[in-house]
Design a protein around this motif. Structure first.
Motif, short mmCIF file in Angstrom:
data_model
loop_
_atom_site.label_atom_id
_atom_site.label_comp_id
_atom_site.label_asym_id
_atom_site.label_seq_id
_atom_site.Cartn_x
_atom_site.Cartn_y
_atom_site.Cartn_z
N GLU A 154 0.84 -1.19 0.00
CA GLU A 154 0.00 0.00 0.00
C GLU A 154 0.88 1.24 0.00
O GLU A 154 1.95 1.27 0.61
CB GLU A 154 -0.89 0.03 1.23
CG GLU A 154 -1.85 -1.14 1.29
CD GLU A 154 -2.72 -1.07 2.52
OE1 GLU A 154 -2.54 -0.11 3.30
OE2 GLU A 154 -3.54 -1.98 2.73
N GLN A 157 -13.14 -1.27 1.62
CA GLN A 157 -12.19 -1.04 0.54
C GLN A 157 -11.09 -2.11 0.52
O GLN A 157 -10.66 -2.55 -0.54
CB GLN A 157 -11.58 0.35 0.68
CG GLN A 157 -12.58 1.48 0.43
CD GLN A 157 -11.98 2.84 0.70
OE1 GLN A 157 -10.97 2.95 1.41
NE2 GLN A 157 -12.61 3.89 0.16
N ARG A 158 -10.66 -2.53 1.72
CA ARG A 158 -9.66 -3.59 1.77
C ARG A 158 -10.23 -4.91 1.22
O ARG A 158 -9.54 -5.67 0.54
CB ARG A 158 -9.16 -3.79 3.20
CG ARG A 158 -8.35 -2.63 3.73
CD ARG A 158 -7.92 -2.88 5.17
NE ARG A 158 -7.17 -1.76 5.71
CZ ARG A 158 -5.85 -1.60 5.56
NH1 ARG A 158 -5.14 -2.50 4.90
NH2 ARG A 158 -5.24 -0.55 6.08
N LYS A 198 -10.45 -4.67 -2.52
CA LYS A 198 -9.11 -4.72 -3.07
C LYS A 198 -8.54 -6.13 -3.05
O LYS A 198 -7.77 -6.53 -3.92
CB LYS A 198 -8.21 -3.76 -2.28
CG LYS A 198 -6.84 -3.58 -2.89
CD LYS A 198 -6.05 -2.53 -2.12
CE LYS A 198 -4.69 -2.31 -2.74
NZ LYS A 198 -3.91 -1.30 -2.02
#
Length: 303
Positions: free
Chosen positions: A58, A68-69, A72
């Motif tokens: 990151e 969001q993680r 992703k």
């Protein structure tokens, strides 16, 4: 010993080729522990890169939420070989099930598209067949009871044997017969009617309870065969041409609906630009006979 002698330092022995010089004494007579000039930093494991299958690092200062993680981590997807094989197998299984369901649906399409009165007629025909089988069963049971209860069993046995011979003669085509039934006439001006279509009509009539069938002067029995012959049809080696005339003995209420069921004989002939007319009658005479054939090898087993 004098003070001067204490101040004198004893000379160190000469260092040999394999000797290691020891620590020098510090001032005041104590030894000073010396530290190495540089302490090596601990070695850490290398960070996996994208090429190795790891997650890209990151960027500094990024502040991602849990959702969001998750997104992703799931996208872009990383499909392994095992997952690909399982997906192919599941696709093949689903395709096979779809083909099987489609074939079963095609088999039932004729009944699904039938009208209500046609379905009622088919159901009545099945009920009539069941009733005929039940009547036959009761007749056989009655014959058994008569044989068991008759005072003159020999005479009763002869009577039943003569009756059975007459019935078998009708079925074998060696005896003329008469009774209620129908007349089926097939007009074929285009020459499209083939032997297999006439055979379908014979089989449909037999399934509906026909006891005697005659086709243009030829008695139709269990061993009858039909074949195409030029512009006509051959029945047991006898050539016949249109119009084809069936004389059938049986229950008219069963015979006529059997020919008019959806997808049955009449509709098949109409698709081939032929016409079929059915007429009920209280008396049909089937007088075409077949010669009785003596079997070459089979003999009666009764004494």
């Amino acid at each position: 010993m004098s003070d001067h002698e204490h101040d004198r330092t004893t000379p160190e022995p000469a260092a040999g080729p394999h000797s290691v010089p020891g620590p020098r004494p510090a001032a005041g007579g104590s030894l000073r522990k010396e530290l190495p000039d540089e302490v090596p930093a601990p070695v850490s494991a290398p960070t996996p890169t994208v090429e190795d299958g790891g997650t890209p690092p990151e960027p500094p200062g990024s502040d991602l939420t849990g959702r969001q993680r998750l997104v992703k981590g799931l996208w872009p997807p990383r499909i392994t070989r095992a997952q690909l094989i399982v997906a192919v197998l599941l696709f093949g299984l689903g395709f096979g099930l779809a083909v099987q369901v489609a074939s079963n649906s095609e088999g039932d399409s004729a009944l699904r598209g039938a009208r209500q009165e046609d379905l009622v007629r088919i159901l009545d025909e099945l009920d009539d067949r069941t009733e005929r089988l039940e009547d036959e069963k009761q007749g056989l049971e009655k014959q058994r009871d008569e044989l068991e209860n008759s005072s003159d069993q020999a005479e009763e046995a002869r009577r039943q044997t003569a009756e059975k011979e007459r019935q078998l003669g009708i079925l074998a085509g060696t005896v003329a017969a008469q009774g209620p039934g129908i007349t089926l006439v097939i007009e074929d001006t285009k020459g499209m009617v083939k032997a297999n279509m006439l055979l379908d009509a014979v089989q449909e009539l037999r399934a509906a309870g026909a006891e005697a069938i005659q086709l243009d002067g030829v008695r139709v029995v269990a061993g009858t065969y039909l074949s195409d012959s030029g512009n006509g049809v051959s029945v047991d080696g006898n050539k016949i041409t249109a119009p084809y005339r069936f004389k059938v003995i049986g229950k008219p209420q069963d015979l006529e609906p059997a020919l008019n069921i959806p997808g049955g004989v009449v509709q098949t002939l109409e698709k081939e630009q032929a016409t079929a007319s059915v007429e009920r009658s209280a008396k049909i005479v089937v007088d075409a006979l077949r010669p009785a054939k003596q079997p070459d090898y089979a003999r009666s087993s009764s004494p």
